[in-house]
Design a protein around this motif. Structure first.
Motif, PDB file in Angstrom:
ATOM      1  N   THR A 158      28.450  46.553  38.827  1.00 20.69           N
ATOM      2  CA  THR A 158      29.211  45.314  38.799  1.00 20.69           C
ATOM      3  C   THR A 158      28.663  44.422  37.697  1.00 20.69           C
ATOM      4  O   THR A 158      27.496  44.027  37.740  1.00 20.69           O
ATOM      5  N   GLY A 159      29.499  44.149  36.731  1.00 21.85           N
ATOM      6  CA  GLY A 159      29.043  43.362  35.595  1.00 21.85           C
ATOM      7  C   GLY A 159      29.110  41.868  35.865  1.00 21.85           C
ATOM      8  O   GLY A 159      29.959  41.391  36.615  1.00 21.85           O
ATOM      9  N   GLU A 193      39.304  40.713  35.217  1.00 22.35           N
ATOM     10  CA  GLU A 193      38.257  40.791  36.219  1.00 22.35           C
ATOM     11  C   GLU A 193      37.561  42.142  36.201  1.00 22.35           C
ATOM     12  O   GLU A 193      36.357  42.245  36.259  1.00 22.35           O
ATOM     13  N   ARG A 194      38.354  43.209  36.148  1.00 21.21           N
ATOM     14  CA  ARG A 194      37.767  44.537  36.204  1.00 21.21           C
ATOM     15  C   ARG A 194      37.124  44.933  34.886  1.00 21.21           C
ATOM     16  O   ARG A 194      36.429  45.934  34.816  1.00 21.21           O
ATOM     17  N   GLY A 195      37.416  44.139  33.824  1.00 24.63           N
ATOM     18  CA  GLY A 195      36.791  44.397  32.539  1.00 24.63           C
ATOM     19  C   GLY A 195      35.282  44.417  32.643  1.00 24.63           C
ATOM     20  O   GLY A 195      34.587  45.008  31.831  1.00 24.63           O
ATOM     21  N   GLY A 196      34.765  43.758  33.688  1.00 25.57           N
ATOM     22  CA  GLY A 196      33.328  43.734  33.891  1.00 25.57           C
ATOM     23  C   GLY A 196      32.821  44.905  34.706  1.00 25.57           C
ATOM     24  O   GLY A 196      31.662  44.951  35.083  1.00 25.57           O
ATOM     25  N   VAL A 211      28.603  45.450  28.894  1.00 28.58           N
ATOM     26  CA  VAL A 211      28.657  44.851  30.225  1.00 28.58           C
ATOM     27  C   VAL A 211      27.269  44.312  30.568  1.00 28.58           C
ATOM     28  O   VAL A 211      26.264  44.958  30.275  1.00 28.58           O
ATOM     29  N   LEU A 212      27.230  43.131  31.204  1.00 28.65           N
ATOM     30  CA  LEU A 212      25.932  42.592  31.646  1.00 28.65           C
ATOM     31  C   LEU A 212      25.657  43.085  33.059  1.00 28.65           C
ATOM     32  O   LEU A 212      26.388  42.766  33.992  1.00 28.65           O
ATOM     33  N   PHE A 229      29.176  36.430  38.925  1.00 34.07           N
ATOM     34  CA  PHE A 229      29.927  37.676  39.069  1.00 34.07           C
ATOM     35  C   PHE A 229      31.390  37.349  39.345  1.00 34.07           C
ATOM     36  O   PHE A 229      31.704  36.388  40.029  1.00 34.07           O
ATOM     37  N   ARG A 230      32.263  38.160  38.780  1.00 36.17           N
ATOM     38  CA  ARG A 230      33.696  37.961  39.059  1.00 36.17           C
ATOM     39  C   ARG A 230      34.161  38.908  40.158  1.00 36.17           C
ATOM     40  O   ARG A 230      35.190  38.668  40.796  1.00 36.17           O
ATOM     41  N   THR A 231      33.433  40.008  40.357  1.00 40.01           N
ATOM     42  CA  THR A 231      33.682  40.858  41.520  1.00 40.01           C
ATOM     43  C   THR A 231      32.308  41.189  42.072  1.00 40.01           C
ATOM     44  O   THR A 231      31.312  41.120  41.367  1.00 40.01           O
ATOM     45  N   ILE A 232      32.289  41.534  43.374  1.00 42.48           N
ATOM     46  CA  ILE A 232      31.009  41.899  43.953  1.00 42.48           C
ATOM     47  C   ILE A 232      31.141  43.282  44.549  1.00 42.48           C
ATOM     48  O   ILE A 232      31.879  43.498  45.497  1.00 42.48           O
TER      49      ILE A 232
END
Lengths: 640, 301
Positions: free
Chosen positions: B254-255, B278-281, B222-223, B245-248
């Protein structure tokens, strides 16, 4: 139209469908295959199930692992609740309500089916149509889902045999002919290998229909909605300041535009729609499914739970109705207890009065039942503390569905689909049994020579039976005679049948015991019907103390052509009047007990008209009867 | 007046608005949980449409972990003002100071788990009977069976076996004193639906969702953004990447994903083709296979 790289246009429509079948039928594999082949599975999810498949010592990727969610299920290796899945193609967005087909889980199937436009039923090609498949089809039909796709799976294990497929198709068709689903189609597939799932497979060249996905993409959506009968359950009142008062809600069915005449239930007050406020501004029209806010010309007292309808298209308003009920709780139905009924935006207390029968969902047989347990379905009668505004579920899903909630645990315990008003069939059937209309042997009747409608058309008015019931001396005959005179003067064709009169001839052989009274009324009813068929307004004045005798006469006549008039005065008043000295004779023991005095008189439960002669004059009473006949459209109104 | 949206998005919008109105009618003290992420922004947008021309009849509640990207808070305050909403903030730092929770330590330390306590305390303090969240069923397997009206017991816990059947559009919000509901109006939306809706409705969202240069470290695939809130391990070297970011959420877990998408359109193109959920991050979901389910039982949103 804008499209994305996956080609999905923004203005695609939405198809909600349900899938039923047991784990062994390969349902999870089929869904996994659909998600996989429509590229709806993400890399991390795929990696994840690849890992999990290896852990379980399985060869290749187990696509079924994509869809089973909860830990408990993974342990038991069955799905035990409705799970929702999403995928989209360039043509459509799909919501799958994935319901387990396990024996115990009728409840979940009903839940998943409640919002679906289409049902997919899986059949294992090796096993054919099982009891379970039939149950799925029955529930689909009960819930009013218009389309079924029968996916005959595991075709790879029957050598892709056309004969086997045809056999299953024939078997399913035979069973489903008893159901009301309009559109059933069949597709042979192998979910494991992907044959005919997304694209047509050359392993079954004999199959000429479209692939499973093609069927999903092309079926007509929205056919469950009713676009005719406007029903607007008020959900929430928006009143930010003195100048704005709006009624927020979702159009349950039909459509509405500014200026239309509306009626508010239960108050019955009428006004017009001033404006239809949509989510992006004022609209010219709102249709079924739209979340809007209505404002009205006149300010009325309207609140949540009220229903706005068109003045000339009103739902049934009643506190009693019949319904199919699916019980969803471990604790069985208790007819002694009250439940909270959720219907549209209304919540009322309700009792289940009677279980007419329980349906064996496997055989469709009806059986007698005292209660309904978990996963059982039955036909019942309910009574609510306040009237609700409904349509039959078949005609209008949105105003025909309800759930029952246990007021102590607050759990949703049952789902219901309204059939309609209670027809009081039982009472009618009992009456029919008691006075079965005897048919002479070898008599064949061919119907009336000149039909009544032709006579009515020549007479310029309709035929009806006006039945005056009430205790001796209440004024039945006095009023009926005056009504007949007035009708005659207006050119109406009439006949008057009086109690004393028929006892001089037609019923001269009968006394006043209960059985004789019943036979008396039976004969009078038949005579009244003959005069009715001749096009007359037939006025009958009979004490007729028993409700079921009166119902029996009503049942001889078409709906709306039997006007029950209860002529009533207090017993003391009747004793004082006593024109024929009957009460005096009863007192002296010279005659049998009089109904309402020393014998029973069953007061009409729902008379069409009540005349209280202790208060109203004969003239007033006559006017009320005439007005009723005018209102019902039996006789024309006199010119002013 | 022609509607801007049609088809499936209109159906989803109508459905969400129906749920909002149902909540306002059935509950006495509802709140909208506002994280600053796009889902809670869309939720606020829908709430504002549902009650127009009236004000949104429920306040927003932000559970602040303190580990925010600064942009998130600036955006939050401006957006809330524009929408005419009332905002309540409860912070994890307060819970730590009051000894309600203990800060995790080590390189993977996160306040993500701690916020559950802060949230439950806030719900109790405010006597909240319905908390609306932007969670969607497509996010994670455990959410696929979630209800629109999800019942929580007095301890804020979710019992997956004791959820009420939800039929047609009859939502049962009855409960005993002390219990509450979590409510998810976006249940049937997917990530792509949310993005398409943001574009068609022209909803403002924070710049973090668009491609920008940022110092990141790669940890467990994860970044993570390099910030004061994370502790670097010896072998970790921050590097400058173009990411979005795909989620904040909490800045510690938060990746980010490498991306050149710098507009809503570009994000939609990328999402349509995206191969990672999305949650993969989010590193918190990866802790165990049934991670999400366990956190939900405890009252996590």
């Amino acid at each position: 139209m804008t499209t994305t790289t996956t080609g999905a246009p923004v203005e695609t429509d939405l198809l909600r469908f349900t899938t039923a079948g047991s784990v062994d039928d390969g349902k999870s594999t089929l869904i996994g295959r659909l998600l996989h082949d429509t590229k709806s599975i993400f890399e991390d999810q795929l990696e994840h199930i690849e890992g999990a498949s290896r852990l379980r010592g399985e060869e290749g990727v187990n696509l079924a692992l994509l869809t089973d969610g909860l830990k408990a299920e993974r342990e038991q290796k069955i799905t035990i609740d409705v799970a929702y899945r999403y995928f989209a193609t360039p043509k459509r967005k799909f919501i799958i309500a994935d319901t387990p087909g396990h024996v115990q889980y009728t409840r979940n199937m009903v839940t998943g089916a409640s919002t679906a436009d289409l049902a997919v039923i899986l059949v294992d090609a090796r096993k054919g149509v099982l009891t379970q498949s039939k149950r799925h089809a029955f529930i689909t039909s009960l819930l009013g889902i218009p389309h079924i796709i029968v996916a005959v799976n595991k075709m790879d294990l029957v050598d892709y045999s056309e004969a086997r497929f045809e056999e299953i198709r024939a078997e399913f068709r035979e069973f489903s002919s008893k159901l009301t689903v309009k559109d059933i189609s069949f597709v042979p597939i192998s979910a494991l290998h992907g044959d005919n799932v997304v694209s047509w497979s050359d392993r079954m060249p004999w199959y000429e229909g479209g692939s499973f996905l093609h069927k999903l993409e092309t079926v007509n959506v929205g056919s469950r909605r009713n676009y005719i009968d406007f029903r607007f359950p008020v959900q929430y009142v928006i009143r930010p300041n003195q100048d704005f008062r709006g009624y927020a809600g979702t159009v349950a069915s039909g459509s509405i535009s500014p200026g239309e005449e509306i009626l508010v239930l239960p108050s019955g007050h009428g006004t017009r729609v001033k404006s239809v406020e949509g989510l992006d501004g004022t609209l010219e029209e709102a249709v079924a499914g739209d979340a809007v806010t209505l404002t009205t010309e006149e300010e009325l007292d309207i609140s949540r739970g009220d229903m706005i309808v068109r003045r000339k298209n009103v739902p049934t308003v009643n506190d009693r109705f019949e319904a199919y009920l699916c019980w969803m709780n471990e604790e069985p139905l208790d007819p002694e207890r009250s439940y909270v009924l959720f219907h549209t935006t209304r919540q009322v207390q309700a009792f289940v009065d009677r279980i007419e029968y329980r349906v064996d969902v496997d055989t469709l047989h009806r059986e007698q039942a005292e209660t309904l347990g978990l996963n059982e379905i039955g036909r019942v009668e309910l009574t609510t503390a306040n009237p609700i505004f409904f349509d039959s579920y078949r005609v209008n899903l949105a105003t025909g569905n309800f759930v029952l909630v246990d007021p102590h645990t607050n759990v949703t315990v049952a789902a219901g689909m309204i059939r309609g008003e209670v027809r009081r069939l039982e009472a009618l059937e009992d009456a029919q049994d008691a006075i079965d209309r005897p048919v002479s042997p070898a008599v064949v009747w061919q119907g009336w020579n000149v039909p009544r409608v032709e006579r009515e058309s020549r007479n310029g008015h309709r035929a009806t039976v006006v039945w005056f019931t009430g205790m001796s001396g209440a004024g039945k005959t006095t009023i009926a005679r005056e009504v007949e005179r007035r009708l005659f003067e207006r050119g109406v064709s009439t006949m008057l049948l009086e109690g004393d009169q028929v006892r001089h001839g037609l019923c001269g052989d009968l006394g006043f015991a209960a059985g004789d009274r019943t036979e008396n009324i039976r004969r009078v009813g038949e005579v009244a019907k003959l005069f009715f068929e001749h096009g007359n307004v037939v006025l009958c004045t009979f004490v007729s103390p028993y409700q079921r005798d009166r119902l029996a006469v009503r049942s001889l006549l078409p709906e709306g052509r039997f006007v029950e008039v209860h002529v009533h005065a207090p017993l003391e008043e009747l004793r004082r009047r006593d024109p024929k000295e009957l009460y005096l004779k009863e007192e002296r023991g010279e005659i049998d007990a009089l109904p309402g005095s020393k014998a029973p008189y069953e007061v009409p439960a729902a008379p069409d008209l009540t005349l209280n002669t202790a208060v109203a004059s004969v003239d007033d009473s006559v006017e009320l009867v005439l007005a009723r006949l005018e209102r019902d459209g039996i006789i024309p109104k006199p010119p002013d | 007046m022609t509607r801007r949206i049609k088809g499936h998005l209109q159906a989803l919008e109508n459905e969400a608005v129906y749920v909002f109105r149902e909540v306002a009618a059935q509950f006495e003290r509802p709140v909208l949980l506002f994280s600053g992420g796009k889902d809670s922004i869309v939720m606020t947008w829908l709430a504002q449409k549902a009650f127009r021309p009236g004000a949104v009849p429920l306040p927003l509640l932000h559970i602040d972990t303190g580990h925010n990207f600064p942009e998130t808070i600036e955006f939050r305050d401006r957006f809330v003002e524009d929408m005419g909403c009332r905002l309540l903030v409860r912070s994890v730092q307060d819970s730590i100071d009051r000894g309600r929770v203990q800060e995790e330590t080590g390189p993977d330390a996160s306040r993500n788990a701690l916020q559950t306590v802060t949230l439950l305390d806030a719900l109790k303090e405010l006597k909240v009977d319905a908390a609306l969240g932007g969670a969607r069923r497509d996010e994670e397997k455990a959410r696929a069976k979630e209800r629109f009206f999800s019942h929580r017991d007095r301890f804020g816990q979710w019992d997956p076996k004791n959820q009420r059947p939800e039929l047609w559009r009859l939502y049962n919000g009855r409960k005993a004193p002390g219990e509450h509901f979590r409510i998810f109006p976006l249940s049937n939306w997917t990530e792509l639906d949310v993005w398409q809706y943001i574009r068609l409705e022209e909803i403002p969202i924070p710049h973090l969702y668009f491609s920008h240069e940022r110092e990141v470290v790669r940890r467990n695939g994860v970044l993570l953004a390099n910030s004061d809130f994370i502790e670097l391990m010896d072998d970790e070297r921050p590097e400058l990447r173009r990411v979005r970011f795909r989620t904040i959420g909490d800045a510690t877990c938060t990746g980010a994903v490498e991306s050149e998408a710098n507009s809503v359109e570009a994000v939609i193109l990328e999402t349509g083709a995206a191969r990672v959920t999305e949650r993969g991050g989010r590193s918190d979901d990866k802790r165990s296979e049934a991670a999400m389910e366990e956190r939900k039982r405890e009252g996590y949103f």
